[in-house]
Design an enzyme around this catalytic site. Structure first.
Site, mmCIF file in Angstrom:
data_model
loop_
_atom_site.group_PDB
_atom_site.id
_atom_site.type_symbol
_atom_site.label_atom_id
_atom_site.label_comp_id
_atom_site.label_asym_id
_atom_site.label_seq_id
_atom_site.Cartn_x
_atom_site.Cartn_y
_atom_site.Cartn_z
ATOM 1 N N LYS A 34 -36.910 -6.113 15.839
ATOM 2 C CA LYS A 34 -36.205 -5.090 15.064
ATOM 3 C C LYS A 34 -34.961 -4.567 15.791
ATOM 4 O O LYS A 34 -34.355 -3.576 15.378
ATOM 5 C CB LYS A 34 -37.156 -3.944 14.724
ATOM 6 C CG LYS A 34 -38.365 -4.447 13.924
ATOM 7 C CD LYS A 34 -38.979 -3.397 13.075
ATOM 8 C CE LYS A 34 -40.193 -3.839 12.295
ATOM 9 N NZ LYS A 34 -40.225 -5.180 11.799
ATOM 10 N N CYS A 35 -34.566 -5.256 16.840
ATOM 11 C CA CYS A 35 -33.405 -4.866 17.644
ATOM 12 C C CYS A 35 -32.122 -5.400 17.006
ATOM 13 O O CYS A 35 -32.130 -6.450 16.356
ATOM 14 C CB CYS A 35 -33.568 -5.450 19.053
ATOM 15 S SG CYS A 35 -32.190 -5.128 20.166
ATOM 16 N N GLY A 36 -31.027 -4.698 17.222
ATOM 17 C CA GLY A 36 -29.731 -5.168 16.749
ATOM 18 C C GLY A 36 -29.323 -6.496 17.367
ATOM 19 O O GLY A 36 -28.485 -7.213 16.813
ATOM 20 N N PHE A 37 -29.901 -6.840 18.505
ATOM 21 C CA PHE A 37 -29.609 -8.118 19.155
ATOM 22 C C PHE A 37 -30.537 -9.238 18.677
ATOM 23 O O PHE A 37 -30.433 -10.370 19.149
ATOM 24 C CB PHE A 37 -29.718 -7.998 20.681
ATOM 25 C CG PHE A 37 -28.664 -7.123 21.297
ATOM 26 C CD1 PHE A 37 -27.312 -7.348 21.082
ATOM 27 C CD2 PHE A 37 -29.022 -6.053 22.101
ATOM 28 C CE1 PHE A 37 -26.338 -6.535 21.645
ATOM 29 C CE2 PHE A 37 -28.059 -5.224 22.677
ATOM 30 C CZ PHE A 37 -26.719 -5.477 22.446
ATOM 31 N N ALA A 38 -31.450 -8.944 17.747
ATOM 32 C CA ALA A 38 -32.411 -9.949 17.275
ATOM 33 C C ALA A 38 -31.757 -11.237 16.760
ATOM 34 O O ALA A 38 -32.351 -12.308 16.891
ATOM 35 C CB ALA A 38 -33.348 -9.350 16.229
#
Length: 164
Positions: A34-38
């Site tokens: 769920k991270c922006g870097f996913a």
């Protein structure tokens, strides 16, 4: 000590000795779906696919320590990685990468390669490049795209091929 002296639980709860990866170049990454870097999952999988036959693996270690961006169970994490990002590289059970319950592997990685602001992991998708002998070669920030690491992987694989 080196990376191959450690073991970890796979995402399916099985003990795995990292010595099974001896002789391979590894990119060890703390992940969160769920991270922006996913979106980096796709780049990591591309590297894994491109160099697997030459002795390279990405190892993913889900972590929920950064704004709770990996809240699900290990089974949910595995499913999200596969369905949303096409992940086929090895995933391990969720771990802590900072604090009192830091996984021993991450204690070692942080000791071997400190970041800009010290040894603690600052965010998801911090990456550690490990050579065929289990030595930590370089640490990459969460913002470093997997494609930017390819030249480092290539050098380690080429060095290994030259010794064969």
């Amino acid at each position: 000590m080196n990376v191959f002296d450690f073991q970890a639980l796979t995402i399916r709860g099985e003990d795995q000795a990292l010595s099974e990866y001896r002789g391979q170049v590894l990119l060890i990454v703390n992940t969160a779906t769920k991270c922006g870097f996913a979106p980096q999952f796709k780049g990591l999988q591309a590297l894994h696919d491109k160099y697997k036959a030459e002795g390279f693996s990405v190892l993913g270690f889900p972590c929920n320590q950064f704004k709770e961006q990996e809240p699900g169970s290990d089974a949910q994490v595995e499913q999200a990685c596969q369905l949303n990002f096409g992940v086929k590289f090895p995933l391990f059970a969720k771990i802590d990468v900072n604090g009192a319950d830091t996984h021993p592997l991450y204690r070692h990685l942080k000791q071997q390669a400190s970041g800009i602001l010290g040894s603690s992991i600052k965010w998801n998708f911090t990456k550690f490049l490990v050579d065929q002998e289990g030595r930590v070669i370089k640490r990459f920030s969460p913002t470093t795209k997997p494609s930017k690491i390819e030249s480092y992987i290539r050098k380690l694989l080429d060095k290994s091929a030259a010794h064969v």
